[in-house]
Design an enzyme around this catalytic site. Structure first.
Site, PDB file in Angstrom:
ATOM      1  N   PHE A 132      48.700  19.163  69.407  1.00 40.09           N
ATOM      2  CA  PHE A 132      47.434  19.810  69.791  1.00 40.09           C
ATOM      3  C   PHE A 132      47.576  20.659  71.049  1.00 40.09           C
ATOM      4  CE2 PHE A 132      45.433  17.995  73.602  1.00 40.09           C
ATOM      5  CZ  PHE A 132      46.325  16.991  73.908  1.00 40.09           C
ATOM      6  N   LYS A 133      48.605  20.387  71.854  1.00 37.17           N
ATOM      7  CA  LYS A 133      48.756  21.150  73.088  1.00 37.17           C
ATOM      8  C   LYS A 133      48.971  22.636  72.825  1.00 37.17           C
ATOM      9  CE  LYS A 133      50.171  17.508  76.277  1.00 37.17           C
ATOM     10  NZ  LYS A 133      50.221  16.313  75.386  1.00 37.17           N
ATOM     11  N   ASP A 134      49.351  22.991  71.600  1.00 37.66           N
ATOM     12  CA  ASP A 134      49.509  24.402  71.244  1.00 37.66           C
ATOM     13  C   ASP A 134      48.242  25.201  71.541  1.00 37.66           C
ATOM     14  OD1 ASP A 134      52.137  24.543  70.301  1.00 37.66           O
ATOM     15  OD2 ASP A 134      51.576  23.776  68.332  1.00 37.66           O
TER      16      ASP A 134
END
Ligand SMILES: *Cc1c(COP(=O)(O)O)cnc(C)c1O
Length: 437
Positions: A106-108
């Site tokens: 999710f850090k993308d």
């Protein structure tokens, strides 16, 4: 919109400065001066709006006119250029899959938004900007991909040799172009110390325009609200009532973004912070005492945090009113054993494959729903199972398939510059890098 420093409210900066600086004096976190509310008609009828429009309306108050509308729309559509599906896996629990981005985590989303904002803000500088980051695994990959081939920006990532997983290492070292990976003969702490020294070295900072891509940067934190809205859009299509949202949490940036969206008017029944044995926040919710601890290593290692840096933002949102906070937020701590057990159970019964971080959230939500049987909810699945193959294969007793995108990555060549943990080596590298440009 201005942002104030939580450690010194006198320090107020705009979106651009907060994004470039990352943090304020005394390492204080920036916080928006006001909470902009969603239009009621908009938030109750999300399915009448495109994902891009939802994301744009989510972000525009925070950016103001510091980025023109056309550029902000482009940045947003590049940020969410992959699917973010909400999948129902049984009667009461759905999963918001946040792992379809380039580094399968999710850090993308935060990293892509931040990189493009920085690129916009720095495009008129005649110096190249160098983003300097230390990583223990996931962050570095997301940041590297976020800035990959972004004009005017070089990324230098420091990672501890032999201490990141095979997939993570390839995500850091196989990109090339404007991304350089420094393989440090030392620990993650050594990498962080080297970076701190670089930022306070006058010779380096006078010849290079340095910036960090820290996870507390508002340009990484705020865009995480977007997928809570996209989840609600999908929820409203098939479910009645508001969801309980359960977030696997480490530094608490992700869940804090969800709570912020809720303060702005997003209908949410309740939030759950799911933690592994690093249980500082669940303990706080039980005892009213916030006491940082030593970090304990677990299977859900991206949540091995003993002093969650974003929690102060949650306290600020609730204006430090414990009763109000604990009415909206519950905390659970889940052991590695229960994490592995639930991966197996959900795989066998619901034919859905969780990875350790999502599994922690699943256990927490299931426990909450046991006590609150009339409610339903969803977890955030923050990574793809293939990023944690050892745990997942151990839990289910089978090999898992590597997706095509990853097979290609794994076949690429690793390129690094090896340095030891002596600051002079990093300094020499950075200063030479500049003279070569
Ligand atoms: C970073 C990370 C988390 C924790 O998110 P926070 O915003 O730090 O709470 C959870 N899962 C995965 C896979 C992560 O990489």
């Amino acid at each position: 919109m201005n942002y104030y420093n939580l450690k010194d409210k006198e320090e107020q900066v705009n979106f651009k400065t907060a994004s470039i600086k990352g943090q304020g004096k005394e390492k204080g976190l920036f916080f928006p001066e006001r909470i902009p509310l969603f239009d009621k008609n908009f938030i109750e009828n999300l399915n009448q709006f495109s994902d891009e429009e939802i994301a744009f309306r989510c972000m525009k108050d925070f950016v103001g006119d510091e980025i023109p509308e056309e550029d902000l729309r482009r940045i947003i559509s590049e940020t969410i250029s992959f699917e973010i599906p909400l999948k129902k896996i049984n009667d009461t629990i759905s999963v918001l899959e946040l792992f379809h981005g380039p580094t399968l985590a999710f850090k993308d989303i935060g990293a892509r938004f931040m990189s493009r904002c920085l690129s916009y803000f720095l495009k008129d500088e005649n110096k190249k900007v160098t983003v300097l980051v230390a990583t223990s695994g996931d962050t570095g990959g997301a940041v590297a991909h976020g800035f990959y081939k972004v004009n005017g920006i070089d990324v230098v990532i420091l990672y501890p040799k032999n201490r990141v997983s095979a997939v993570q290492e390839k995500q850091l070292t196989a990109l090339g172009e404007n991304i350089t990976a420094l393989e440090v003969d030392g620990s993650f702490d050594d990498c962080q110390n080297l970076i701190k020294q670089a930022f306070s070295d006058i010779e380096i900072t006078s010849s290079l325009f340095l910036t960090s891509a820290n996870s507390i940067n508002i340009a990484r934190w705020l865009p995480q609200q977007i997928y809570y809205l996209l989840a609600l859009k999908q929820w409203q299509k098939t479910e009645t009532g508001n969801p309980v949202i359960c977030v696997p949490s480490g530094n608490f940036g992700n869940i804090c973004a969800g709570i912020l969206a809720h303060f702005r008017g997003l209908p949410v029944e309740h939030f759950i912070a799911a933690c592994n044995t690093n249980d500082v926040v669940p303990n706080y919710l039980k005892t009213k005492i916030l006491k940082p601890k030593e970090t304990i290593a677990t299977l859900s290692n991206a949540m091995d945090v003993g002093n969650p840096s974003n929690f102060v933002r949650i306290l600020e949102l609730f204006q430090h009113q414990f009763e109000n906070l604990s009415a909206h937020l519950s905390g659970y701590s889940v052991s590695d054993e229960n994490t592995l057990n639930i991966i197996k159970r959900v795989y066998e019964r619901d034919h859905y494959l969780l990875e350790p971080h999502g599994a922690v959230a699943y256990v927490a939500l299931k426990d909450y729903l046991k006590e609150n049987p009339s409610k339903k909810g969803f977890i955030l699945e923050t990574a793809h199972p293939v990023k944690f193959p050892e745990s997942v294969e151990k839990a289910i007793g089978e090999k898992i398939n590597i997706p095509e995108s990853l097979a290609d990555l794994m076949s690429r060549e690793k390129k690094t510059v090896e340095i030891n943990s002596d600051f002079e080596e990093l300094k020499r590298f950075l200063l030479n890098k500049n003279s070569n440009l």
